[in-house]
Write an enzyme that holds these catalytic residues in place. Structure first.
Site, mmCIF file in Angstrom:
data_model
loop_
_atom_site.group_PDB
_atom_site.id
_atom_site.type_symbol
_atom_site.label_atom_id
_atom_site.label_comp_id
_atom_site.label_asym_id
_atom_site.label_seq_id
_atom_site.Cartn_x
_atom_site.Cartn_y
_atom_site.Cartn_z
ATOM 1 N N LYS A 1 0.825 -1.213 0.000
ATOM 2 C CA LYS A 1 0.000 0.000 0.000
ATOM 3 C C LYS A 1 0.854 1.256 0.000
ATOM 4 C CE LYS A 1 -4.622 -1.085 1.544
ATOM 5 N NZ LYS A 1 -5.751 -0.609 2.351
ATOM 6 N N LYS B 1 -12.398 2.285 -4.989
ATOM 7 C CA LYS B 1 -12.611 3.704 -4.702
ATOM 8 C C LYS B 1 -11.386 4.527 -5.077
ATOM 9 C CE LYS B 1 -15.470 2.500 -0.652
ATOM 10 N NZ LYS B 1 -15.045 1.102 -0.424
ATOM 11 N N LYS C 1 -9.527 -3.355 -11.610
ATOM 12 C CA LYS C 1 -10.363 -3.796 -10.500
ATOM 13 C C LYS C 1 -11.161 -2.612 -9.964
ATOM 14 C CE LYS C 1 -10.007 -5.529 -5.747
ATOM 15 N NZ LYS C 1 -9.077 -5.931 -4.663
#
Length: 330
Positions: free
Chosen positions: A116, A201, A198
């Site tokens: 991340k 958000k 994919k």
């Protein structure tokens, strides 16, 4: 004597509006689980701070919208306990206590930690909150002593860390306070976003449960298709077309087969193909939209559900924390 139902626990972050990927990947599974298990489902608003701590302006809005989506989609507060993480302070207390015993190396080896940081470079994720979010996640789970936690295969390392932390606590304090929850493996369908990646958000490519019918149709109308199909009479390849992935989710097998053939022979164009899947999607979403409208008109009902769910969750969490305090002699 009737055996008590086994318990399931799961949660979602209010990091944005709920989209089809969330619905198909998690919420439909929750609906099925509540038929058989004692279910605790919570909005993980503290978790949202691990990456969105700098902008909290919409968290309360997203919390309410998420709960409305759950209820509109069929999560039943008569059969499932719905609550908000921050309404049960025991989550924070157990997080603190577990953070005293977890080795830093366990957190640094978390595969999501570096992934991340690479993926979300526009935010400063060099915080303890981001490094230590698996400890909060473990606290979320262990407070309720669930038998099962619904996860996809990619989330198994996170659940294993929770089990390791439970074992470490029990071993250090010589008291079997925590049981080790098992995984309830969930097959998440591949849900592409409007840009072919994919649905996420963070990519801004979502179709949300709260979108109106015109918005849903417009998003599908502009969705990418087979990049090699430039003109209407070019044959297409459904295997690389994101729109066809939606047909596999929403259209009957006979329609899927027909689209597969017609696309490869250019008997159908992308616009008509998209309209067919849009019709099916609108048909599926219409009951949810109707239920959302009713819930939005009666906000007090939502408050009642959350208040009661947080009360029930708090009772369970307090009992567990009492056992933790006894084991730690504090």
């Amino acid at each position: 004597m009737t055996q008590p139902r086994k318990r399931v626990l799961s949660g979602m972050q209010p990091s944005g509006l709920m989209h089809l990927g969330n619905y198909l990947g998690a919420l439909e599974n929750w609906k099925a689980l509540q038929e058989t298990y004692e279910c605790f489902f919570f909005v993980a608003d503290w978790h949202a701070l691990s990456t969105n701590y700098a902008d909290t302006s919409r968290i309360r809005e997203f919390v309410r919208e998420l709960l409305i989506d759950w209820l509109a989609a069929g999560i039943d507060p008569a059969r499932s306990t719905l609550f908000i993480q921050s309404r049960v302070p025991e989550h924070a207390v157990l997080h603190l206590l577990l953070s005293m015993i977890i080795p830093v190396a366990w957190l640094e080896r978390n595969p999501t930690y570096k992934e991340k940081q690479e993926e979300i470079k526009e935010k400063d994720l060099s915080t303890y909150g981001f490094l230590g979010y698996p400890v909060l996640q473990a606290a979320d789970i262990l407070l309720y002593k669930p038998d099962f936690v619904p996860v996809g295969k990619d989330q198994l390392p996170h659940l294993e860390l929770t089990r390791e932390l439970a074992r470490r606590f029990n071993d250090i304090y010589k008291t079997p306070v925590f049981s080790e929850p098992k995984e309830h493996l969930t097959k998440f369908p591949k849900v592409p976003g409007t840009d072919g990646r994919k649905m996420s958000k963070s990519y801004g490519n979502t179709i949300n449960l709260s979108d109106s019918e015109p918005v849903v149709r417009q998003k599908l109308k502009t969705m990418v298709t087979d990049p090699a199909r430039v003109r209407r009479n070019d044959p297409g390849n459904p295997d690389v077309c994101p729109v066809y992935e939606f047909h596999k989710i929403y259209s009957p097998a006979s329609v899927q087969a027909q689209i597969n053939t017609d696309c490869r022979t250019a008997a159908i164009g992308c616009i008509d193909c998209k309209k067919l899947v849009a019709d099916r999607l609108v048909e599926q979403l219409s009951p949810i939209w109707e239920a959302r409208a009713g819930l939005t008109k009666h906000p007090a009902r939502l408050d009642e559900i959350v208040q009661e769910g947080s009360r029930k969750a708090g009772n369970v969490a307090r009992r567990t924390l009492e056992q933790v305090n006894d084991a730690m002699r504090i």
